[in-house]
Motif scaffolding. Structure first.
Motif, PDB file in Angstrom:
ATOM      1  N   ALA A 102      14.035  46.389  64.682  1.00 51.75           N
ATOM      2  CA  ALA A 102      15.339  47.059  64.638  1.00 51.75           C
ATOM      3  C   ALA A 102      16.011  47.033  66.007  1.00 51.75           C
ATOM      4  CB  ALA A 102      15.181  48.489  64.139  1.00 51.75           C
ATOM      5  N   LYS A 103      15.230  47.197  67.058  1.00 54.66           N
ATOM      6  CA  LYS A 103      15.816  47.193  68.400  1.00 54.66           C
ATOM      7  C   LYS A 103      16.457  45.839  68.702  1.00 54.66           C
ATOM      8  CE  LYS A 103      15.123  48.082  73.185  1.00 54.66           C
ATOM      9  NZ  LYS A 103      14.421  48.202  74.361  1.00 54.66           N
ATOM     10  N   VAL A 104      15.756  44.766  68.361  1.00 49.80           N
ATOM     11  CA  VAL A 104      16.288  43.420  68.595  1.00 49.80           C
ATOM     12  C   VAL A 104      17.584  43.226  67.816  1.00 49.80           C
ATOM     13  CG1 VAL A 104      15.865  40.952  68.237  1.00 49.80           C
ATOM     14  CG2 VAL A 104      14.042  42.414  69.146  1.00 49.80           C
ATOM     15  N   LEU A 105      17.575  43.580  66.515  1.00 51.63           N
ATOM     16  CA  LEU A 105      18.768  43.395  65.681  1.00 51.63           C
ATOM     17  C   LEU A 105      19.904  44.296  66.147  1.00 51.63           C
ATOM     18  CD1 LEU A 105      20.247  42.113  63.349  1.00 51.63           C
ATOM     19  CD2 LEU A 105      19.113  43.758  61.804  1.00 51.63           C
ATOM     20  N   TYR A 106      19.603  45.549  66.476  1.00 49.91           N
ATOM     21  CA  TYR A 106      20.646  46.465  66.964  1.00 49.91           C
ATOM     22  C   TYR A 106      21.319  45.900  68.215  1.00 49.91           C
ATOM     23  CZ  TYR A 106      22.720  50.533  69.256  1.00 49.91           C
ATOM     24  OH  TYR A 106      23.583  51.391  69.902  1.00 49.91           O
ATOM     25  N   GLU A 107      20.528  45.411  69.149  1.00 47.99           N
ATOM     26  CA  GLU A 107      21.095  44.862  70.385  1.00 47.99           C
ATOM     27  C   GLU A 107      21.939  43.622  70.100  1.00 47.99           C
ATOM     28  OE1 GLU A 107      17.685  44.527  72.954  1.00 47.99           O
ATOM     29  OE2 GLU A 107      17.736  46.682  73.419  1.00 47.99           O
ATOM     30  N   GLN A 108      21.518  42.785  69.144  1.00 46.69           N
ATOM     31  CA  GLN A 108      22.322  41.629  68.756  1.00 46.69           C
ATOM     32  C   GLN A 108      23.655  42.084  68.168  1.00 46.69           C
ATOM     33  OE1 GLN A 108      19.633  39.709  66.022  1.00 46.69           O
ATOM     34  NE2 GLN A 108      18.854  38.302  67.581  1.00 46.69           N
ATOM     35  N   LEU A 109      23.612  43.131  67.349  1.00 49.50           N
ATOM     36  CA  LEU A 109      24.835  43.628  66.718  1.00 49.50           C
ATOM     37  C   LEU A 109      25.762  44.294  67.731  1.00 49.50           C
ATOM     38  CD1 LEU A 109      23.371  44.903  63.347  1.00 49.50           C
ATOM     39  CD2 LEU A 109      24.644  42.783  63.800  1.00 49.50           C
ATOM     40  N   VAL A 110      25.195  44.967  68.715  1.00 46.45           N
ATOM     41  CA  VAL A 110      26.025  45.531  69.793  1.00 46.45           C
ATOM     42  C   VAL A 110      26.724  44.399  70.535  1.00 46.45           C
ATOM     43  CG1 VAL A 110      25.939  46.687  72.044  1.00 46.45           C
ATOM     44  CG2 VAL A 110      24.726  47.678  70.090  1.00 46.45           C
ATOM     45  N   ASP A 111      25.974  43.354  70.878  1.00 40.28           N
ATOM     46  CA  ASP A 111      26.575  42.211  71.577  1.00 40.28           C
ATOM     47  C   ASP A 111      27.677  41.579  70.730  1.00 40.28           C
ATOM     48  OD1 ASP A 111      24.898  42.583  73.747  1.00 40.28           O
ATOM     49  OD2 ASP A 111      23.494  40.995  73.148  1.00 40.28           O
ATOM     50  N   TYR A 112      27.424  41.442  69.424  1.00 42.41           N
ATOM     51  CA  TYR A 112      28.428  40.866  68.540  1.00 42.41           C
ATOM     52  C   TYR A 112      29.677  41.750  68.494  1.00 42.41           C
ATOM     53  CZ  TYR A 112      30.885  39.076  64.511  1.00 42.41           C
ATOM     54  OH  TYR A 112      31.869  38.586  63.692  1.00 42.41           O
ATOM     55  N   ALA A 113      29.474  43.053  68.331  1.00 41.78           N
ATOM     56  CA  ALA A 113      30.610  43.983  68.274  1.00 41.78           C
ATOM     57  C   ALA A 113      31.442  43.878  69.557  1.00 41.78           C
ATOM     58  CB  ALA A 113      30.130  45.417  68.054  1.00 41.78           C
ATOM     59  N   LYS A 114      30.768  43.818  70.698  1.00 37.31           N
ATOM     60  CA  LYS A 114      31.476  43.710  71.976  1.00 37.31           C
ATOM     61  C   LYS A 114      32.206  42.382  72.119  1.00 37.31           C
ATOM     62  CE  LYS A 114      28.742  47.026  74.612  1.00 37.31           C
ATOM     63  NZ  LYS A 114      27.831  47.235  75.755  1.00 37.31           N
ATOM     64  N   SER A 115      31.693  41.332  71.467  1.00 31.51           N
ATOM     65  CA  SER A 115      32.369  40.041  71.522  1.00 31.51           C
ATOM     66  C   SER A 115      33.621  40.024  70.626  1.00 31.51           C
ATOM     67  CB  SER A 115      31.417  38.913  71.103  1.00 31.51           C
ATOM     68  OG  SER A 115      31.241  38.881  69.694  1.00 31.51           O
ATOM     69  N   GLN A 116      33.676  40.925  69.652  1.00 30.74           N
ATOM     70  CA  GLN A 116      34.795  40.980  68.715  1.00 30.74           C
ATOM     71  C   GLN A 116      35.837  42.034  69.085  1.00 30.74           C
ATOM     72  OE1 GLN A 116      34.953  38.634  66.103  1.00 30.74           O
ATOM     73  NE2 GLN A 116      33.327  37.908  67.452  1.00 30.74           N
ATOM     74  N   PHE A 117      35.416  43.009  69.905  1.00 33.52           N
ATOM     75  CA  PHE A 117      36.293  44.142  70.217  1.00 33.52           C
ATOM     76  C   PHE A 117      35.930  44.639  71.603  1.00 33.52           C
ATOM     77  CE2 PHE A 117      37.534  48.713  69.534  1.00 33.52           C
ATOM     78  CZ  PHE A 117      38.882  48.483  69.314  1.00 33.52           C
ATOM     79  N   ASP A 118      36.907  44.844  72.452  1.00 28.65           N
ATOM     80  CA  ASP A 118      36.613  45.129  73.862  1.00 28.65           C
ATOM     81  C   ASP A 118      36.374  46.598  74.190  1.00 28.65           C
ATOM     82  OD1 ASP A 118      39.229  45.875  73.490  1.00 28.65           O
ATOM     83  OD2 ASP A 118      40.000  44.909  75.295  1.00 28.65           O
ATOM     84  N   ARG A 119      36.443  47.481  73.219  1.00 30.89           N
ATOM     85  CA  ARG A 119      36.234  48.905  73.510  1.00 30.89           C
ATOM     86  C   ARG A 119      35.075  49.441  72.675  1.00 30.89           C
ATOM     87  NH1 ARG A 119      41.715  48.200  72.995  1.00 30.89           N
ATOM     88  NH2 ARG A 119      41.749  49.225  70.972  1.00 30.89           N
ATOM     89  N   VAL A 120      33.850  48.987  72.999  1.00 28.80           N
ATOM     90  CA  VAL A 120      32.643  49.411  72.295  1.00 28.80           C
ATOM     91  C   VAL A 120      31.700  50.082  73.279  1.00 28.80           C
ATOM     92  CG1 VAL A 120      30.617  48.666  70.971  1.00 28.80           C
ATOM     93  CG2 VAL A 120      32.837  47.538  70.607  1.00 28.80           C
ATOM     94  N   GLU A 121      31.294  51.287  72.949  1.00 26.37           N
ATOM     95  CA  GLU A 121      30.305  52.033  73.719  1.00 26.37           C
ATOM     96  C   GLU A 121      29.078  52.231  72.830  1.00 26.37           C
ATOM     97  OE1 GLU A 121      30.612  53.461  76.954  1.00 26.37           O
ATOM     98  OE2 GLU A 121      32.435  52.249  77.143  1.00 26.37           O
ATOM     99  N   THR A 122      27.945  52.626  73.419  1.00 26.11           N
ATOM    100  CA  THR A 122      26.717  52.773  72.625  1.00 26.11           C
ATOM    101  C   THR A 122      25.893  53.964  73.087  1.00 26.11           C
ATOM    102  OG1 THR A 122      25.344  51.405  74.076  1.00 26.11           O
ATOM    103  CG2 THR A 122      26.552  50.272  72.321  1.00 26.11           C
ATOM    104  N   GLY A 123      24.946  54.296  72.231  1.00 21.58           N
ATOM    105  CA  GLY A 123      23.867  55.187  72.608  1.00 21.58           C
ATOM    106  C   GLY A 123      22.737  54.331  73.157  1.00 21.58           C
ATOM    107  N   ILE A 124      21.528  54.885  73.187  1.00 18.08           N
ATOM    108  CA  ILE A 124      20.348  54.134  73.626  1.00 18.08           C
ATOM    109  C   ILE A 124      19.363  54.108  72.463  1.00 18.08           C
ATOM    110  CG2 ILE A 124      18.384  54.075  75.204  1.00 18.08           C
ATOM    111  CD1 ILE A 124      20.155  55.347  77.305  1.00 18.08           C
TER     112      ILE A 124
END
Length: 146
Positions: A102-124
């Motif tokens: 899940a950690k690997v997939l979550y981090e991939q999805l965060v990277d994808y979201a940031k590549s599609q939209f420039d205002r993405v923040e996250t938890g840990i």
């Protein structure tokens, strides 16, 4: 894969007294990953979240997406969304993706979201997070992809 979306006036994630992600108006997304989920499903869900129209437009109708509303996204991992709750009085987390995967997939999805939209923040991922939010409406939707 499930995402619980909350339209917020503001939201932040605090870990060990430090703010790890903070937004003003936008979407707080709690993201749950299941055993059979993958990056392709996640991309579809992220795309849907970014295009989902639940902000008020000029006519006061839910016609704008987060970009049109000049908002931001706060993306928070939330394995409890995958719990089975139909039977008994204790949640069954068996359907959730194992933490390492899940950690690997979550981090991939965060990277994808940031590549599609420039205002993405996250938890840990997997941290003991304290999530503060002011729900706007309240407006809350649950999105799923199969």
């Amino acid at each position: 894969m499930r995402a619980l979306l909350q339209r917020v006036l503001e939201a932040k994630v605090v870990v060990d007294g430090e703010i790890t992600g903070e937004i003003q108006q936008g979407i707080l997304v709690f993201l749950g990953l299941g055993k059979d989920d993958n990056f392709e499903k996640g991309k579809k869900l992220i795309d849907k979240i970014l295009k989902y129209r639940f902000f008020d437009d000029e006519q006061g109708k839910m016609g704008w997406n987060v970009s049109q509303a000049n908002g931001s996204v706060l993306l928070v991992s939330q394995f409890t969304l995958m719990a089975q709750t139909q039977k008994g009085l204790r949640p069954d987390f068996g359907p959730a993706m194992p933490p390492n995967d899940a950690k690997v997939l979550y981090e991939q999805l965060v990277d994808y979201a940031k590549s599609q939209f420039d205002r993405v923040e996250t938890g840990i991922f997997s941290a003991d997070m304290k999530v503060h939010l002011v729900n706007d409406g309240p407006v809350t939707f649950c999105l799923e992809v199969e």
